[in-house]
Every structure is written in C-alpha cells, then in structure tokens.
Write a protein that holds these residues in place. Structure first.
Motif, PDB file in Angstrom:
ATOM      1  N   ASP A  14       2.164   0.367   2.879  1.00  0.00           N
ATOM      2  CA  ASP A  14       3.459  -0.530   4.357  1.00  0.00           C
ATOM      3  C   ASP A  14       2.054  -1.557   5.365  1.00  0.00           C
ATOM      4  O   ASP A  14       2.385  -2.421   5.678  1.00  0.00           O
ATOM      5  CB  ASP A  14       4.464  -0.165   4.484  1.00  0.00           C
ATOM      6  CG  ASP A  14       5.123   0.253   3.261  1.00  0.00           C
ATOM      7  OD1 ASP A  14       5.491  -0.121   2.287  1.00  0.00           O
ATOM      8  OD2 ASP A  14       6.602   0.685   3.779  1.00  0.00           O
ATOM      9  N   ILE A  34      -0.495  -3.960   3.131  1.00  0.00           N
ATOM     10  CA  ILE A  34       0.428  -5.222   3.246  1.00  0.00           C
ATOM     11  C   ILE A  34      -0.167  -6.009   4.169  1.00  0.00           C
ATOM     12  O   ILE A  34       0.097  -7.218   4.509  1.00  0.00           O
ATOM     13  CB  ILE A  34       2.006  -4.318   3.023  1.00  0.00           C
ATOM     14  CG1 ILE A  34       1.628  -4.092   1.709  1.00  0.00           C
ATOM     15  CG2 ILE A  34       3.385  -6.011   2.708  1.00  0.00           C
ATOM     16  CD1 ILE A  34       2.803  -4.281   0.602  1.00  0.00           C
ATOM     17  N   ASN A  78      -1.027  -9.693   4.733  1.00  0.00           N
ATOM     18  CA  ASN A  78      -0.641 -10.061   4.910  1.00  0.00           C
ATOM     19  C   ASN A  78      -0.893 -10.827   6.572  1.00  0.00           C
ATOM     20  O   ASN A  78      -0.871 -12.111   6.786  1.00  0.00           O
ATOM     21  CB  ASN A  78       1.016 -10.445   4.927  1.00  0.00           C
ATOM     22  CG  ASN A  78       0.834 -10.256   4.075  1.00  0.00           C
ATOM     23  OD1 ASN A  78       0.009 -10.328   3.105  1.00  0.00           O
ATOM     24  ND2 ASN A  78       2.001  -9.661   3.439  1.00  0.00           N
ATOM     25  N   ASP A 128       2.637 -12.933  -4.032  1.00  0.00           N
ATOM     26  CA  ASP A 128       2.822 -14.013  -4.338  1.00  0.00           C
ATOM     27  C   ASP A 128       2.293 -15.507  -4.178  1.00  0.00           C
ATOM     28  O   ASP A 128       1.237 -15.770  -4.104  1.00  0.00           O
ATOM     29  CB  ASP A 128       3.815 -13.955  -2.846  1.00  0.00           C
ATOM     30  CG  ASP A 128       3.667 -14.448  -1.605  1.00  0.00           C
ATOM     31  OD1 ASP A 128       2.313 -15.502  -1.665  1.00  0.00           O
ATOM     32  OD2 ASP A 128       4.145 -14.677  -0.443  1.00  0.00           O
ATOM     33  N   TYR A 150       0.228 -14.110  -0.202  1.00  0.00           N
ATOM     34  CA  TYR A 150       1.110 -12.785   1.169  1.00  0.00           C
ATOM     35  C   TYR A 150       0.347 -11.632  -0.329  1.00  0.00           C
ATOM     36  O   TYR A 150       1.471 -11.534  -1.694  1.00  0.00           O
ATOM     37  CB  TYR A 150       2.032 -12.829   1.685  1.00  0.00           C
ATOM     38  CG  TYR A 150       1.854 -13.822   2.585  1.00  0.00           C
ATOM     39  CD1 TYR A 150       1.199 -14.027   3.647  1.00  0.00           C
ATOM     40  CD2 TYR A 150       1.975 -15.423   2.540  1.00  0.00           C
ATOM     41  CE1 TYR A 150       0.968 -14.972   4.986  1.00  0.00           C
ATOM     42  CE2 TYR A 150       2.168 -16.173   3.407  1.00  0.00           C
ATOM     43  CZ  TYR A 150       1.148 -15.618   4.295  1.00  0.00           C
ATOM     44  OH  TYR A 150       0.992 -16.181   5.421  1.00  0.00           O
ATOM     45  N   GLU A 160       2.280  -8.031  -1.557  1.00  0.00           N
ATOM     46  CA  GLU A 160       4.210  -7.459  -1.754  1.00  0.00           C
ATOM     47  C   GLU A 160       4.056  -6.558  -2.615  1.00  0.00           C
ATOM     48  O   GLU A 160       2.944  -6.314  -3.199  1.00  0.00           O
ATOM     49  CB  GLU A 160       4.913  -8.751  -1.937  1.00  0.00           C
ATOM     50  CG  GLU A 160       4.590  -9.992  -3.344  1.00  0.00           C
ATOM     51  CD  GLU A 160       5.607 -10.540  -3.731  1.00  0.00           C
ATOM     52  OE1 GLU A 160       6.022 -11.228  -2.922  1.00  0.00           O
ATOM     53  OE2 GLU A 160       5.475 -11.210  -4.606  1.00  0.00           O
ATOM     54  N   LYS A 161       5.170  -5.691  -2.440  1.00  0.00           N
ATOM     55  CA  LYS A 161       5.624  -5.120  -3.027  1.00  0.00           C
ATOM     56  C   LYS A 161       5.762  -5.199  -4.652  1.00  0.00           C
ATOM     57  O   LYS A 161       6.870  -6.612  -4.480  1.00  0.00           O
ATOM     58  CB  LYS A 161       6.430  -3.362  -2.502  1.00  0.00           C
ATOM     59  CG  LYS A 161       5.644  -2.746  -1.714  1.00  0.00           C
ATOM     60  CD  LYS A 161       6.674  -1.424  -1.679  1.00  0.00           C
ATOM     61  CE  LYS A 161       6.188  -0.892  -0.378  1.00  0.00           C
ATOM     62  NZ  LYS A 161       6.763   0.015   0.127  1.00  0.00           N
ATOM     63  N   SER A 162       5.634  -4.418  -5.623  1.00  0.00           N
ATOM     64  CA  SER A 162       6.099  -5.702  -7.164  1.00  0.00           C
ATOM     65  C   SER A 162       6.128  -4.652  -8.265  1.00  0.00           C
ATOM     66  O   SER A 162       5.466  -3.633  -8.100  1.00  0.00           O
ATOM     67  CB  SER A 162       4.691  -6.446  -7.419  1.00  0.00           C
ATOM     68  OG  SER A 162       5.752  -7.131  -8.914  1.00  0.00           O
TER      69      SER A 162
END
Length: 478
Positions: A296, A299, A303, A357, A361, A363-365
């Motif tokens: 986290d 990320i 970002n 994305d 950026y 992201e969790k996916s």
C-alpha cells in the motif's frame, strides 16, 4: 551611492523629478527582466524540489521492498484460555507456519531458605561474636562470599547480604513472628531458578551454623532449611501434549525458531476424556499485514511521484515540456513491469495483484490474481519478486538513485538553478551600481545647468536694477 544633493535649488526647476524619472526609465525594464527571471528560476527550483521529495519518499519504500527480511516476518496470534494469559511468544522469520496447543504445568522458581525456630529472638541478636565468612551459591555459576565483623547482628547480616556488590541474586528479609516460641525468622530467597539450583550456604566457623543450609548430599546439617515447596524448580510447559522443561520461564526453541514465555500455571479443566490442563491456542502465520501495508505504501508513494510529474509538466507549469521528467515516468513503469525469474508463478509484479490504470497510476488489481490470493498461494515468492536477486526493487533503487543521488540528475538541476539564481543576484547588484553611477552623472550634469541658470537669473536681476537707474527710464507700474 547617489549624490546627496537637492537639484534645482539654484534654478528653481524641478530637477529632482527629472533625475528620478530618467533613472526609473533607464532602470525599470532591466529590473523587471531580472525579477521575471528570478521568479521563473525560483518556481522551477521549487517544482524540482517537490518532485525530488516525492521520489525520495518512494525510494525509502523501495529500500524496504529490497530487504528480504521484510517479507520473512511471521505473525503470532494467541487465543488465551478464559482463566487468563498463559504465555507470550516471539517468533522468528525461520519458523514454519502452524498451530499449537500450549499449557503450563509449573513456573520456574528460585529457592527459599528459612532459619530454624528460636534461632533468633530479635533483629538485635548477635550472629557471630568473633566474625566469619559466609559462602553463598546456587547452581554451578553463581556464588559470592560475605565476611562479617565480630559482633554482627541479625539486622546487620541482612543489610550486608542485600548490599553486597557480588550478590548474584539473594534477597534477605527478617520476619518477626511475635511468637516467643518461634522468634524472628531470617528468610533468604534466591532468584536462580531451575531444578538442582537450590541455595547453598556454608561458613568457615561453627558460630555461623545457624545460617548454613542443610546439604543432603553430604548429610551436613545447618540452621537454614528449604521446604519441598520452596526448592528451586524448572518451568514445565506442554506443546501439543509433549512436556518441555526450562530452568527459567523462557523457552527458546521449544517450538523451533520461537521463544515462548510462561506467564501463569494452567488450570485443570474437565473434559469428556477426564481432567487435563487448560491450554492456549498458538497460531503462527505469515505476516500478511506488514506485506500488505508495505505494498500500500508503494502504491501511494509511486502515485505521488507520477502525480507530481504530471502536475509540474502541464501547460503553464515550470517543467512543461521537460523530457527528463516525462522520461522518468516511462522508466518507472518499464522497470516495475520487468520480467521476473525465480519468483514462482509470478512473471512480473503485475501477477501479484497490481495493475496500472489508463492515467499511469498504480493500483491493486485482480485481473490475474488478487494480492490476497497471491499471499495465500505463494507468499514467499512475493518477497522474491521484490527483493530477490532479479527482483524489481534493486532495479528501481538504481533508477531512482540516478535522479536523487548526490551526482544524480535532479541534484545537477538544483545546482544549476541555484547557480543561476546567484547570477541573477549578482546582476541585481551590478545593475544597482550602474544606476547609482548613472544617477551621479545626471546630477553632475544638472548641477552645471542649475549653476548656469542661477547665474543667468542673477545677471538678469543686476541688469534690471542698472537699467532702472538710467535717466529717462520709466518703471512700469502694474
């Protein structure tokens, strides 16, 4: 410095305004240009600083991701019985995950020796008239000697034991029972626990026999006795029904690669099969929370860098069109998505539940698998993906270092911009000097004009006076 004069006094003309207007007309455009340049440099330096700060935060996270120990932690959870806390534990990263039922049969304790009834009537009793030496020991590695002066009392003995610098852990107390048939009791407590580590006291004089302990191995008698319940003993725990002993309440590697501390004795509980010790349920699992928190953090800080670069390179912003900043964004995503080896089923970081994305950026996916699925199925391989020899963290460290290290690109930019700001400062000072010289020249020129006009006015006044005195000259009345 400007000349300290007041131009126009002689002529009556407003020469000060003329000089001031001339200096402002000469200086204004240059000052405006320098101010604009200074502001532009400061804004650009501030923008570079913000991006550098964002990169530094990301680099701090990358350094954590490059450390394999941050992926090898284990988390221990304990479900204590209703009777209270029985144990505490400290697992290492080497321990295997699993579940254990742990009970505490007994806690470790040191020994306690008590003097015989009527050995002493009060604290003022003399324990040795001529003096002597007491020797204390408990176990193989703990001993000290105490020499008493002639006439030492029971109270002085107590104080001498407690104050001895060599004392390994013997505490002396006196209990005044108030019963003439019992008298005062000397109580000596050793903190050396473990079976076979009872307190042993000997002396070099028969006067001190009342302070000696009974030694069953030599059948020697002494005045201090250790009751069965007061003997030194091991701590005993059960791990899934198997008994484990320790001379202290701390058990190292009773379960391999874990330290267990016994806190209290288990109560007996009745079950369908009989009576047994109440137990605590210990569960060892991967420290999923710390890994999830670290990702986290990655990320968020990644970002933050992308967002700062995007903001500072927009139209109208100081870094608009800056190819090096845009290049960093591309290099970050390329490095993050590098092909992995020796990371189990993970061919890239995007296989562990991460994605990018459309705006770039992170992201969790769950396109391939979610992070939780990855931790469930291949927890150790997540560490290899980041911190392994071919992990992405080391490459990211190198990439970011090229920007923020002492010889990095951003440091070079900061040095260059700071140098240009110093040049602007020098230009300000040089321009100020030129303007002072320019003003001084104007004042010198206008000073001559002022004197000339003043002389002309004086001449005019003189001639007017002379003409007024000529015969036939008629002064006009207003």
């Amino acid at each position: 410095m400007p000349l300290i004069t007041s131009a126009g006094i002689g002529s009556g003309l407003d020469l000060e305004s003329i000089i001031r207007a001339s200096v402002e007309a000469e200086s204004g455009p240059k000052v405006a240009a320098l101010s604009k340049k200074q502001e532009s440099l400061e804004v650009e330096l501030s923008a570079i600083g913000e991006i550098k700060s964002a990169i530094s935060k990301l680099n701090d996270t990358i350094e954590k991701l490059a450390d394999p120990e941050n992926f090898g932690k284990r988390a221990a959870s304990i479900r204590q019985p209703e009777s209270g806390d029985l144990i505490s534990v400290t697992p290492t990263s080497d321990i295997s995950v699993g579940k254990f039922d742990i009970g505490v049969q007994q806690l470790a304790q040191g020994s306690r020796a008590v003097s015989a009834d009527l050995a002493f009537s009060s604290v003022d009793d003399v324990v040795t008239a001529s003096g002597g030496t007491l020797s204390f020991s408990a176990g193989a590695d703990n001993s000290f000697d105490l020499t008493l002066d002639a006439g030492a009392t029971l109270a002085e003995l107590r104080d001498a034991i407690n104050a001895s610098d060599d004392n390994f852990g013997v505490t002396a107390n006196i209990v005044n029972t108030g019963d003439p048939a019992i008298g005062s009791k000397l109580v000596l407590t050793s903190n050396v626990s473990g079976a076979g580590n009872d307190l042993v006291i000997t002396s070099d004089t028969s006067e001190l026999d009342t302070i000696e302990t009974y030694d069953a191995s030599t059948n020697a008698t002494g005045g201090m006795t250790i009751a069965d319940d007061d003997k030194a003993q091991d701590a005993v725990i059960t791990v899934d029904g198997l008994a484990v002993n320790s001379s202290t309440n701390t058990f190292k590697d009773a379960v391999q690669d874990m330290t267990i501390k016994a806190l209290a004795v288990s109560e007996n509980v009745t079950t369908d099969t009989g009576t047994e010790l109440d137990t605590a349920r210990l569960t060892i699992d991967y420290d999923r929370e710390s890994v999830s928190t670290l990702i986290d953090e990655l990320i968020a800080n990644y970002n933050n860098v992308i967002g700062n670069i995007g903001f500072q390179t927009r139209i109208g912003k100081p870094l608009n069109g800056d190819s090096s900043m845009r290049g960093l964004s591309d290099q970050l995503i390329n490095t993050l998505g590098k092909a992995l080896t020796d990371a189990g089923p993970f061919e890239s970081i995007f296989d562990i539940g991460l994605g990018v994305d459309k705006e770039g950026y992170l992201e969790k996916s769950s396109l391939v698998r979610s992070l939780n699925d990855a931790m469930d199925e291949n927890f150790d391989d997540i560490g290899k993906a980041f911190a392994g020899d071919n992990g992405v963290a080391k490459d990211l460290e190198v990439l970011l270092g090229n920007y923020i290290d002492s010889s990095g690109l951003i440091k070079q930019r900061e040095t260059s911009l700071s140098g240009q700001l110093e040049d602007v400062k020098d230009d300000y000072e040089n321009h100020q000097y030129r303007m002072e010289s320019f003003e001084a020249g104007l004042r010198q020129q206008y000073a001559g004009l002022d004197v000339l006009l003043a002389n002309m006015k004086q001449t005019q006044s003189y001639l007017g006076a002379q003409l007024a005195n000529l015969p036939g000259f008629t002064k006009q009345n207003n």
